[in-house]
Design a protein around this motif. Structure first.
Motif, PDB file in Angstrom:
ATOM      1  N   ARG A 126    -100.072  -1.470 -25.992  1.00  0.00           N
ATOM      2  CA  ARG A 126     -99.433  -2.537 -24.958  1.00  0.00           C
ATOM      3  C   ARG A 126     -97.839  -1.349 -24.237  1.00  0.00           C
ATOM      4  N   TYR A 127     -97.244  -0.957 -24.647  1.00  0.00           N
ATOM      5  CA  TYR A 127     -96.349  -0.232 -24.078  1.00  0.00           C
ATOM      6  C   TYR A 127     -97.004   1.170 -23.277  1.00  0.00           C
ATOM      7  N   HIS A 128     -98.065   2.291 -23.565  1.00  0.00           N
ATOM      8  CA  HIS A 128     -98.521   3.020 -23.605  1.00  0.00           C
ATOM      9  C   HIS A 128     -99.395   2.494 -21.747  1.00  0.00           C
ATOM     10  N   ALA A 129     -99.567   1.284 -22.303  1.00  0.00           N
ATOM     11  CA  ALA A 129    -100.680   0.388 -20.780  1.00  0.00           C
ATOM     12  C   ALA A 129     -99.941  -0.233 -19.897  1.00  0.00           C
ATOM     13  N   ARG A 130     -98.644  -0.581 -20.139  1.00  0.00           N
ATOM     14  CA  ARG A 130     -97.464  -0.899 -19.314  1.00  0.00           C
ATOM     15  C   ARG A 130     -97.458   0.190 -18.443  1.00  0.00           C
ATOM     16  N   VAL A 131     -96.770   1.344 -18.553  1.00  0.00           N
ATOM     17  CA  VAL A 131     -96.365   2.551 -18.014  1.00  0.00           C
ATOM     18  C   VAL A 131     -97.532   3.240 -17.411  1.00  0.00           C
ATOM     19  N   ALA A 132     -98.898   2.871 -17.879  1.00  0.00           N
ATOM     20  CA  ALA A 132     -99.919   3.484 -17.094  1.00  0.00           C
ATOM     21  C   ALA A 132    -100.060   2.569 -15.352  1.00  0.00           C
ATOM     22  N   ASP A 175    -106.898  13.210 -11.718  1.00  0.00           N
ATOM     23  CA  ASP A 175    -106.168  13.325 -10.014  1.00  0.00           C
ATOM     24  C   ASP A 175    -104.817  12.146 -10.168  1.00  0.00           C
ATOM     25  N   ARG A 176    -104.850  11.771 -11.013  1.00  0.00           N
ATOM     26  CA  ARG A 176    -104.112  10.660 -10.702  1.00  0.00           C
ATOM     27  C   ARG A 176    -103.188  10.785 -11.815  1.00  0.00           C
ATOM     28  N   ARG A 177    -103.179  11.261 -12.660  1.00  0.00           N
ATOM     29  CA  ARG A 177    -102.467  11.692 -14.590  1.00  0.00           C
ATOM     30  C   ARG A 177    -100.568  12.445 -13.300  1.00  0.00           C
ATOM     31  N   PRO A 178     -99.562  10.905 -14.106  1.00  0.00           N
ATOM     32  CA  PRO A 178     -98.615  11.544 -13.972  1.00  0.00           C
ATOM     33  C   PRO A 178     -97.643  12.591 -14.931  1.00  0.00           C
ATOM     34  N   LEU A 179     -96.643  12.925 -14.178  1.00  0.00           N
ATOM     35  CA  LEU A 179     -96.286  13.950 -14.810  1.00  0.00           C
ATOM     36  C   LEU A 179     -95.524  14.231 -16.067  1.00  0.00           C
ATOM     37  N   THR A 180     -95.183  14.417 -17.205  1.00  0.00           N
ATOM     38  CA  THR A 180     -94.899  14.483 -18.456  1.00  0.00           C
ATOM     39  C   THR A 180     -93.219  15.541 -19.234  1.00  0.00           C
ATOM     40  N   SER A 181     -93.114  14.995 -19.758  1.00  0.00           N
ATOM     41  CA  SER A 181     -91.651  16.005 -20.030  1.00  0.00           C
ATOM     42  C   SER A 181     -92.320  17.645 -21.325  1.00  0.00           C
ATOM     43  N   PRO A 182     -92.668  16.277 -22.322  1.00  0.00           N
ATOM     44  CA  PRO A 182     -93.059  17.296 -23.887  1.00  0.00           C
ATOM     45  C   PRO A 182     -93.407  18.988 -23.368  1.00  0.00           C
ATOM     46  N   ALA A 183     -94.421  18.753 -22.978  1.00  0.00           N
ATOM     47  CA  ALA A 183     -95.427  20.278 -22.898  1.00  0.00           C
ATOM     48  C   ALA A 183     -94.660  21.291 -21.950  1.00  0.00           C
ATOM     49  N   VAL A 184     -93.620  20.704 -20.657  1.00  0.00           N
ATOM     50  CA  VAL A 184     -92.852  21.658 -19.605  1.00  0.00           C
ATOM     51  C   VAL A 184     -91.851  22.026 -20.655  1.00  0.00           C
ATOM     52  N   GLY A 185     -91.049  20.666 -20.979  1.00  0.00           N
ATOM     53  CA  GLY A 185     -89.577  21.581 -21.798  1.00  0.00           C
ATOM     54  C   GLY A 185     -89.943  22.286 -23.059  1.00  0.00           C
ATOM     55  N   SER A 224     -91.264   9.465 -25.167  1.00  0.00           N
ATOM     56  CA  SER A 224     -92.250   8.225 -25.508  1.00  0.00           C
ATOM     57  C   SER A 224     -93.439   7.659 -24.797  1.00  0.00           C
ATOM     58  N   MET A 225     -92.961   7.954 -23.313  1.00  0.00           N
ATOM     59  CA  MET A 225     -94.778   7.477 -22.441  1.00  0.00           C
ATOM     60  C   MET A 225     -95.179   8.678 -22.720  1.00  0.00           C
ATOM     61  N   THR A 226     -95.362   9.412 -23.161  1.00  0.00           N
ATOM     62  CA  THR A 226     -96.345  10.868 -22.368  1.00  0.00           C
ATOM     63  C   THR A 226     -98.358  10.516 -22.632  1.00  0.00           C
ATOM     64  N   GLY A 227     -98.349   9.237 -23.754  1.00  0.00           N
ATOM     65  CA  GLY A 227     -99.799   8.582 -23.967  1.00  0.00           C
ATOM     66  C   GLY A 227    -100.363   7.809 -22.597  1.00  0.00           C
ATOM     67  N   ALA A 228     -99.116   7.395 -21.832  1.00  0.00           N
ATOM     68  CA  ALA A 228     -99.920   7.196 -21.377  1.00  0.00           C
ATOM     69  C   ALA A 228    -100.883   8.141 -19.734  1.00  0.00           C
ATOM     70  N   ALA A 229    -100.416   9.208 -20.028  1.00  0.00           N
ATOM     71  CA  ALA A 229    -101.169   9.773 -18.811  1.00  0.00           C
ATOM     72  C   ALA A 229    -102.508   9.289 -19.276  1.00  0.00           C
ATOM     73  N   ALA A 230    -102.900   9.988 -19.981  1.00  0.00           N
ATOM     74  CA  ALA A 230    -104.542  10.131 -20.616  1.00  0.00           C
ATOM     75  C   ALA A 230    -105.148   8.230 -19.924  1.00  0.00           C
ATOM     76  N   ARG A 231    -103.872   7.406 -20.174  1.00  0.00           N
ATOM     77  CA  ARG A 231    -105.730   6.517 -19.497  1.00  0.00           C
ATOM     78  C   ARG A 231    -105.654   6.623 -18.058  1.00  0.00           C
ATOM     79  N   LEU A 232    -105.596   7.351 -17.903  1.00  0.00           N
ATOM     80  CA  LEU A 232    -105.529   7.249 -15.514  1.00  0.00           C
ATOM     81  C   LEU A 232    -106.272   8.295 -15.918  1.00  0.00           C
ATOM     82  N   PRO A 233    -107.495   8.461 -14.687  1.00  0.00           N
ATOM     83  CA  PRO A 233    -107.966   9.459 -14.080  1.00  0.00           C
ATOM     84  C   PRO A 233    -107.812  11.174 -13.616  1.00  0.00           C
TER      85      PRO A 233
END
Length: 221
Positions: free
Chosen positions: A158-164, A195-205, A184-193
């Protein structure tokens, strides 16, 4: 071997960063995880990062520098403490969202930054607005309603669904970039296509920490 020590405020973030290490393709890098959920809990009770909480975080970050090539603070609420710890640390101390902010504002335009917890809003806004001065990007920081309650209840789906949903709405409203402020929000990115995925911090950090880290000599027998 490069060793990065990570200070988390959620147990689940250790796995997030282990996965991000693979995603970032960082070979020859190992992670050491330390978790202090009580620090974020204290900041939530106080409604902000207090000087006392910041000082304790700084001490922890400096302690983690022993045997590490770099130290990475993965909590956005505590983020400013990394800047203080870096002043006299023997190794680089970074906040994970600094690289995220730089990437998000690079193209200018309107950057929507999503947060899940209220205490993250102030530190996140200051970080992104500082980064945006170089590119002219405009920053819109928002809290995702009900997301943090779901996280604290252990309902990651539900957390990731809300963020997505919030990220998708930001894209639909014309955002140039959408960034997820908390690791902690990173898992939400994979829920979007793609070309519409948000940027997340773990990999770039992690990539930023690895690029600045000092190599730690192997231990003797």
């Amino acid at each position: 071997m490069t060793r990065i020590a990570c200070l988390h405020t959620a147990d689940s973030n250790a796995a997030v960063f282990d996965e991000a290490l693979v995603t970032a393709g960082l070979t020859g890098v190992s992670l050491h995880h330390a978790v202090r959920a009580d620090l974020l809990a204290a900041a939530e009770r106080q409604g902000r990062l207090t000087p006392e909480i910041a000082a304790e975080t700084v001490a922890l970050l400096r302690g983690l520098s022993a045997g590490a090539g770099a130290v990475l603070l993965t909590c956005s609420t505590l983020g400013p403490a990394a800047d203080d710890a870096a002043l006299d640390s023997p190794v680089p101390v970074l906040r994970v969202d600094a690289a995220l902010a730089a990437e998000a504002v690079e193209a200018g335009g309107r950057v929507v930054v999503l947060c899940a917890v209220e205490t993250t809003v102030g530190p996140t806004r200051r970080l992104f607005e500082d980064a945006a001065r170089a590119t002219g990007a405009t920053i819109d920081v928002r809290v995702v309603p009900q997301a943090w309650a779901a996280f604290k209840a252990g309902d990651r789906d539900r957390y990731h669904a809300r963020v997505a949903e919030a990220a998708d709405a930001a894209w639909a409203a014309g955002a140039t970039r959408v960034a997820l402020a908390q690791a902690s929000m990173t898992g939400a990115a994979a829920r979007l296509p793609a070309d519409r995925r948000p940027l997340t911090s773990p990999a770039v950090g992690l990539a930023a920490a690895a690029s600045r880290a000092r190599t730690v000599p192997p231990k003797g027998p």
